[in-house]
Scaffold this motif. Structure first.
Motif, PDB file in Angstrom:
ATOM      1  N   GLY A 174      -4.193   6.143   7.921  1.00 23.44           N
ATOM      2  CA  GLY A 174      -4.650   7.483   7.568  1.00 23.44           C
ATOM      3  C   GLY A 174      -6.125   7.546   7.211  1.00 23.44           C
ATOM      4  N   LEU A 175      -6.694   6.400   6.836  1.00 26.74           N
ATOM      5  CA  LEU A 175      -8.083   6.411   6.390  1.00 26.74           C
ATOM      6  C   LEU A 175      -9.078   6.343   7.549  1.00 26.74           C
ATOM      7  N   ARG A 191     -10.502   0.838   1.171  1.00 25.33           N
ATOM      8  CA  ARG A 191     -11.814   1.068   1.766  1.00 25.33           C
ATOM      9  C   ARG A 191     -12.798  -0.018   1.324  1.00 25.33           C
ATOM     10  N   GLN A 192     -12.696  -0.350   0.033  1.00 27.12           N
ATOM     11  CA  GLN A 192     -13.613  -1.345  -0.528  1.00 27.12           C
ATOM     12  C   GLN A 192     -13.403  -2.717   0.127  1.00 27.12           C
ATOM     13  N   VAL A 200      -7.916  -7.238  -6.608  1.00 28.84           N
ATOM     14  CA  VAL A 200      -7.672  -5.879  -7.108  1.00 28.84           C
ATOM     15  C   VAL A 200      -6.566  -5.211  -6.284  1.00 28.84           C
ATOM     16  N   LEU A 201      -6.671  -5.337  -4.954  1.00 28.48           N
ATOM     17  CA  LEU A 201      -5.671  -4.714  -4.085  1.00 28.48           C
ATOM     18  C   LEU A 201      -4.295  -5.335  -4.318  1.00 28.48           C
ATOM     19  N   GLY A 202      -4.263  -6.645  -4.489  1.00 30.62           N
ATOM     20  CA  GLY A 202      -2.993  -7.336  -4.705  1.00 30.62           C
ATOM     21  C   GLY A 202      -2.335  -6.900  -6.001  1.00 30.62           C
ATOM     22  N   LEU A 221      -5.870   3.957  -4.649  1.00 29.51           N
ATOM     23  CA  LEU A 221      -5.474   2.817  -3.803  1.00 29.51           C
ATOM     24  C   LEU A 221      -6.230   2.853  -2.472  1.00 29.51           C
ATOM     25  N   ASP A 222      -6.405   4.064  -1.939  1.00 34.02           N
ATOM     26  CA  ASP A 222      -7.188   4.212  -0.711  1.00 34.02           C
ATOM     27  C   ASP A 222      -8.616   3.712  -0.907  1.00 34.02           C
TER      28      ASP A 222
END
Lengths: 153, 777
Positions: free
Chosen positions: A59-60, A9-10, A107-109, A4-5
Motif C-alpha cells: 500500500g505504501l 518506510r524508514q 524497531v520494526l521487529g 508502523l508504515d
C-alpha cells in the motif's frame, strides 16, 4: 499513514542507503577483489531486502530503489594510487549504513511483535540477520586493513 | 618377472583384500638403468615430496649419487608401493640446470655471487625496509614442499622476530579450505580420519577428489578393496569422468559452482529419510536445528535441477551415504577451488556428524591436501595461522608463544588474522610490501591471473628474494636468487594428509654451493641478528633435529602434539600425531570419544561467516558452543558470480595430471614423466566437440576476459559445457612463450577471486570462450 508504515518506510530507506554504499564501495575499489566480490554479494542481499519490504508494504508504493541493481556489476581492475585510505572511508560508510538499517530492523521487529503481525516479523527475521552480517563484515575488513594502511609508510 | 610399465600402469598390480584385513605389501622399486639392487651402497629413509600421500621409501645411494628408490614395505601409508612420480622423480635432483650458486641482479641481469654477498644483501635490505617502513613492509610467501623444521623456523623468524603478519604458503592454493572446513566444524584444524579407514569402509565417497591422479597409491588401496571380497560402494562427485568416476557405483557430475546445492540436497534426503544418528547428534554437536531449517528450504528435486544431475542418482547417492555402516569421505580441489568452497566442504563434515561416523574404523573424514608438506605449513603457522594451531584472537595463546620464544607478546602480530597469500600479493601491488621472500614455489605460474601477477612481482620498489632449486619463472624476476637443496640432499620431517609424520634424511650432497633451506634461513636470521627479550638469539637451534626438538615444545599440549616423537623413532617408519608420552605410537583417529578441541579457550578459531568471511567474535562463539562440541553449520546456495555468457559459453576448470607436480619444476625435468605429458592440452566432451566440429588433436584457443591459452584438444568424458586445462605448464622450457599467441599457462585465464572464508583462490570458477585455430594435421 500509520506509525508502523513510517517504520517500514524508514527501513526501506536505510536499506536503500546501504545498497548505495555497497555499490559505491564496489565501484571505487575495483582492484580489491574482496571488496568487489563480497560487496556484490552483500549488494544482492540488500537489493532483495528492499524488494521484500516493498512487496510487504504494498500500500505504501515504495517500489524498487532507484538505480540499485540486484548485484553491483563490474570487473576487477588494477589499483590506483592511495586507494587504501579511501577503502577505509568507504567501508566505514557501509558499516554505519548497515548499523542504521539494523536499528531500523530492530524497531520494526519489536513493533511487529507487539502488533502480532506475523508477516512483518517473518520479513524481519529473513532480512535483519543479513544486515547484521554486512555490518560485521565491514568492521572486520576495517580491522584487518587499518594496520597496514595506516602504519606502513 | 618383467618390470611393469608404470607410466602406462600407474597404479601397478592389484593385491586384493577384504574388509578389516591388512592391506597386503607390494614393494615397488626403480633403479637407474644397469644398476642391480645388490650394488646399492646405502638405503636412506625418506618419503614422497611430489604429492600429499606421504609414501615412505628408501633412497638408493651409489657413488655419492641417488641411484633410485624403493618403497618401504613396513610403512603404514603405502606398504611398499610407489607411484610413477616417485619411481622416476628423483632424477630431477641431477638435472644439469640446478642452481649451484647464489645470483644477484646487476645491471638488469642475474649474475653469480657468493653466499656472503647474497645473504648480507638480503639481510641489509630486510633491515633497512624494517627501519624505514616497519614490519608490515616485509612479506614471506612459502611453499607446500619445505620441511616442518624449515616452516617452523620461518614462522618464528617472521612472527616472533621481524614481527610481520605477512607469512603464508602456496598451501593457500591447495589446502586452505581443508583447514578452514575443519576449523569451522571441529574448532581446530586436524584430520579426523586415517588412511586405514579405507580398509574398513563399506562406502567411500570422494567429493571433488580425483584420488587416482592426486594420490595414486591411496587409489591403489581403494582399487585393491574393489578387487577383493565384499568391496565398498563408491560415490564420486566430479564433473569429469575420472578413473574414480569410472569405478563408482554412483557418479554425480554437477554443474560447476553448485557443490553446496548438491550437498544440501544429499543432506536433506538423509534427514528426511531418518538416517540421522540422533543420539550422536544430541551428544556431540550443536547447530542441528539451524541446519535442518536451512535444509528445509530446498527439495531434492530442486537440488537435482540446479546441479543438473539426475534426481534418481542424487537420491541413490544419498541412500548409499545414509545407510552405510562405515562411511569414509574424502574432499579435495573440486570442492576447495570452487564457488562456496568452505561452505560445501563443511557439509561433508556435517554428513559424518549427522551419521555419527567419526572416530571409528572405516568412519572417517579426510579433508585432503594437495601438496606433500602442506600439513606442516598449517601446523607450524607458516600458512596464515599461528604455530601449534593457536588462535590469534585468544590472548592466552599468543602469550604461550611469547613465553616459548622469550619475546614480548606485542611483537607477535595478532591484531587480526594473519595475512593470506592473495592479500600479501595485494599489498605488494599497492606498494606497501616492499620486501618479499619467496621459497620453493612459483607464483609467476601458479597464482591466478598471471598478467597481473607478473606486474606485481616486477613492481618498481619491490625487492624480491627467491629461494629455489631452479631458475623458475619467478626466480627470473628476482633481485636475489638463493640456490636450495631438496629432498634427498637435506634432513627434516614432513606430515601427510592423514597426520603421518616421516623423517626424510640426507642421502647425498646438494649440487654446487646449494644449501638446505633450513641452513639458509638460520644464516639469514643470524645476519639479521634477531634477539629474544633477554638479548639471546631468537632462534636457538642449529640443525634439523634441534629445530624438531624446538617444534615439539611448541606443539606440546596442542592437538598436533609431536612431543612423544624422536628422529630415532621416526627412522623406523611413519607415526601419526598426536604422539605423546601417553600415546607413544601415535594416534590413528581423532575424536574417538567426541572429544573435540573446540572449547572456547582451546579452539584454534572462533570460525568465520562462511559467506562473507568475517571472523566470529569470541562472545558469540562462547554462547554458540560453550562445551566445545562439533558444530553443524548451515549455508545457503548462491549461484556463482561468473556464469557462462554468449561470449564466454564454457565453464573453465583447471587441475592436475598424475605425471606432473605443481609447475613441473621437477617433473618436467624427468624424461619418463615429461614424455608422458609433454605439453598442455584442453579437454572437452564428445558432445561439445561434435557441436563445434572439433576433432581430437585440433589446436584450440581458450580465452577469458583475462587472457588466452592455446592447447590441443583431448576429447574426454567431461561434462558437456565444461572445458579442462592442466595447470602445470609454464614457460621455463619454451622460447619466447610469453608471446600472447603461444601462452600455455592455465592461470593466464583464471580469475582473481577466492573463497571468503578460506581465502583459497577459485581456479574452477571462470567462464571461457573456445575456438579452433588449427585442425589436427
Amino acid at each position: 499513514m500509520t506509525k508502523l508504515d513510517l517504520v517500514l518506510r524508514q527501513v526501506h530507506q536505510s536499506e536503500t542507503e546501504l545498497g548505495r554504499r555497497l555499490a559505491a564501495l564496489v565501484d571505487r575499489h575495483r582492484s580489491d577483489a574482496d571488496a568487489v566480490h563480497v560487496g556484490q554479494l552483500l549488494g544482492g542481499w540488500t537489493a532483495r531486502h528492499v524488494r521484500r519490504i516493498a512487496e510487504t508494504a504494498e500500500g505504501l508504493e515504495l517500489g524498487p530503489a532507484d538505480g540499485l541493481a540486484d548485484a553491483p556489476a563490474g570487473e576487477l581492475a588494477r589499483p590506483g594510487p592511495d586507494s587504501g585510505t579511501a577503502l577505509l572511508a568507504d567501508l566505514r560508510r557501509v558499516h554505519l549504513a548497515a548499523a542504521g538499517a539494523s536499528v531500523d530492523w530492530v524497531v520494526l521487529g519489536q513493533a511487529a511483535q507487539a502488533a502480532r503481525d506475523e508477516g512483518l516479523l517473518a520479513l524481519v527475521q529473513e532480512c535483519h540477520p543479513e544486515t547484521l552480517r554486512t555490518q560485521r563484515w565491514a568492521l572486520a575488513r576495517i580491522k584487518e586493513s587499518a594496520p597496514q594502511l595506516i602504519t606502513v609508510s | 618377472m618383467p618390470e611393469q610399465n608404470r607410466i602406462t600402469e600407474p597404479w601397478g598390480e592389484r593385491t586384493p583384500y577384504g574388509p578389516g584385513d591388512q592391506w597386503p605389501t607390494r614393494v615397488d622399486l626403480h633403479l637407474a638403468e644397469g644398476i642391480d639392487p645388490g650394488e646399492v651402497e646405502r638405503w636412506v629413509p625418506s618419503a614422497s615430496l611430489l604429492h600429499s600421500n606421504g609414501d615412505a621409501m628408501d633412497i638408493a645411494v651409489l657413488d655419492g649419487r641417488i641411484a633410485g628408490v624403493r618403497g618401504r614395505a613396513e610403512d603404514r601409508v603405502n606398504r611398499g608401493r610407489l607411484g610413477p612420480k616417485d619411481l622416476f622423480g628423483w632424477q630431477a635432483n641431477h638435472a644439469e640446470d640446478r642452481l649451484r650458486h647464489p645470483l644477484v641482479r646487476r645491471g638488469g641481469r642475474l649474475v653469480e655471487t657468493t653466499w656472503d654477498e647474497a645473504l648480507d644483501l638480503v639481510a641489509a635490505r630486510t633491515r633497512t625496509t624494517l627501519d624505514e617502513h616497519g614490519p608490515g613492509a616485509i612479506g614471506f610467501y612459502t611453499s607446500g614442499q619445505l620441511f616442518l623444521e624449515e616452516y617452523y623456523t620461518m614462522a618464528v623468524l617472521a612472527r616472533g622476530g621481524i614481527g610481520t603478519a605477512h607469512l603464508d604458503g602456496n598451501t593457500r592454493l591447495c589446502t586452505a579450505t581443508a583447514s578452514e572446513a575443519l576449523k569451522e566444524t571441529f574448532g581446530c584444524d586436524g584430520q579426523p580420519g586415517s588412511y586405514d579407514d579405507v580398509d574398513h569402509a563399506d562406502v567411500i565417497a570422494l567429493f571433488g577428489h580425483n584420488v587416482a591422479e592426486t594420490q595414486d597409491v591411496l587409489w591403489s588401496r581403494m582399487l585393491d578393496r574393489l578387487a577383493g571380497p565384499r568391496p565398498p560402494a563408491l560415490v564420486c562427485v566430479d564433473p569429469r569422468r575420472t578413473p574414480v568416476a569410472a569405478a563408482a557405483t554412483v557418479h554425480l557430475a554437477p554443474r560447476p559452482g553448485t557443490n553446496l546445492m548438491l550437498m544440501n540436497g544429499l543432506l536433506r534426503e538423509i534427514v528426511d529419510r531418518g538416517w540421522v544418528d540422533e543420539d550422536y547428534v544430541a551428544r556431540a554437536t550443536v547447530g542441528y536445528d539451524e541446519l535442518t531449517q536451512e535444509l528445509g528450504r530446498v527439495t531434492v528435486t530442486e537440488a537435482a535441477e540446479v546441479c543438473d544431475v539426475p534426481e534418481s542418482d542424487l537420491r541413490e547417492a544419498a541412500r548409499l551415504l545414509g545407510t552405510a555402516d562405515r562411511l569414509l569421505s574424502t574432499v579435495l580441489q573440486g570442492f576447495y577451488q570452487s564457488h562456496q568452497a568452505t561452505a560445501a566442504s563443511v557439509q561433508v563434515n556435517n554428513l559424518h556428524l549427522l551419521r555419527g561416523m567419526i572416530g571409528r574404523p572405516g568412519c572417517g573424514v579426510l579433508q585432503m591436501n594437495g601438496q606433500p608438506t602442506a600439513e606442516n605449513t598449517r601446523e607450524t603457522g607458516a600458512n596464515g595461522d599461528l604455530p601449534g594451531f593457536r588462535n590469534w584472537a585468544n590472548d592466552a595463546h599468543v602469550q604461550e608463544l611469547a613465553e616459548l620464544w622469550h619475546v614480548d607478546p606485542s611483537v607477535i602480530p595478532h591484531h587480526g588474522p594473519p595475512t593470506h597469500a592473495m592479500q600479501i600479493l595485494r599489498y605488494v601491488e599497492e606498494g606497501s610490501i616492499r620486501f618479499l621472500h619467496v621459497s620453493a614455489t612459483n607464483p609467476a605460474v601458479s597464482l591466478p591471473e598471471l598478467a597481473r601477477v607478473r606486474d606485481v612481482l616486477t613492481r618498481e620498489g619491490l625487492f624480491l628474494v627467491v629461494q629455489d632449486l631452479f631458475l623458475t619463472e619467478t626466480a627470473e624476476l628476482a633481485d636475489v636468487v638463493l640456490p636450495a637443496a631438496t629432498w634427498g640432499e637435506k634432513t627434516g620431517t614432513f606430515t601427510n594428509a592423514d597426520r603421518t609424520v616421516h623423517l626424510s634424511e640426507k642421502a647425498v650432497d646438494p649440487p654446487g654451493e646449494a644449501r638446505a633451506d633450513l641452513d639458509i634461513l638460520l644464516d639469514y636470521a643470524r645476519r639479521l641478528d634477531l634477539r629474544d627479550r633477554d638479548g639471546g638469539p631468537l632462534i636457538k637451534w642449529h640443525d634439523a633435529e634441534s629445530a624438531f626438538e624446538a617444534w615439539k615444545e611448541c606443539s606440546r599440549g596442542r592437538l598436533c602434539d609431536y612431543s612423544g616423537m624422536t628422529y630415532a623413532r621416526l627412522r623406523d617408519g611413519g607415526v601419526q600425531w598426536p604422539c605423546t608420552s601417553d600415546a607413544p605410537d601415535g594416534t590413528d583417529r581423532l575424536y574417538v570419544h567426541a572429544d573435540f578441541a573446540a572449547r572456547p579457550d582451546a579452539c584454534e578459531s572462533y570460525g568465520r561467516d562462511l559467506e562473507t568471511g568475517a571472523p566470529v567474535e569470541v562472545v558469540e562463539y562462547r554462547s554458540l558452543n560453550p562445551d566445545g562440541k562439533a558444530m553443524l553449520k548451515a549455508a545457503r546456495f548462491r549461484p556463482p558470480p561468473e556464469q557462462p555468457t554468449p561470449e564466454h559459453p564454457f565453464h573453465l576448470v583447471t587441475g592436475r595430471t598424475i605425471y606432473h607436480f605443481h609447475t613441473r619444476t621437477k617433473t618436467g625435468r624427468v624424461p619418463e614423466l615429461q614424455a608422458a605429458a609433454p605439453e598442455v592440452w584442453v579437454e572437452a566432451s564428445a558432445e561439445d566437440a561434435a557441436d563445434q566440429g572439433w576433432r581430437e588433436g585440433d589446436l584450440l584457443q581458450v580465452s577469458t576476459s583475462r587472457g588466452r591459452v592455446q592447447a590441443r584438444l583431448r576429447i574426454s568424458g567431461i561434462r558437456p559445457g565444461v572445458v579442462f586445462l592442466p595447470f602445470h605448464y609454464g614457460y621455463w622450457d619454451v622460447d619466447d612463450a610469453r608471446e600472447a599467441d603461444r601462452a600455455r599457462a592455465a592461470n593466464e585465464l583464471t580469475p582473481t577471486t577466492w573463497d571468503p572464508a578460506s581465502k583459497q583462490p577459485l581456479f574452477k570458477a571462470g567462464a571461457a570462450a573456445v575456438v579452433r585455430i588449427e585442425e589436427e594435421s
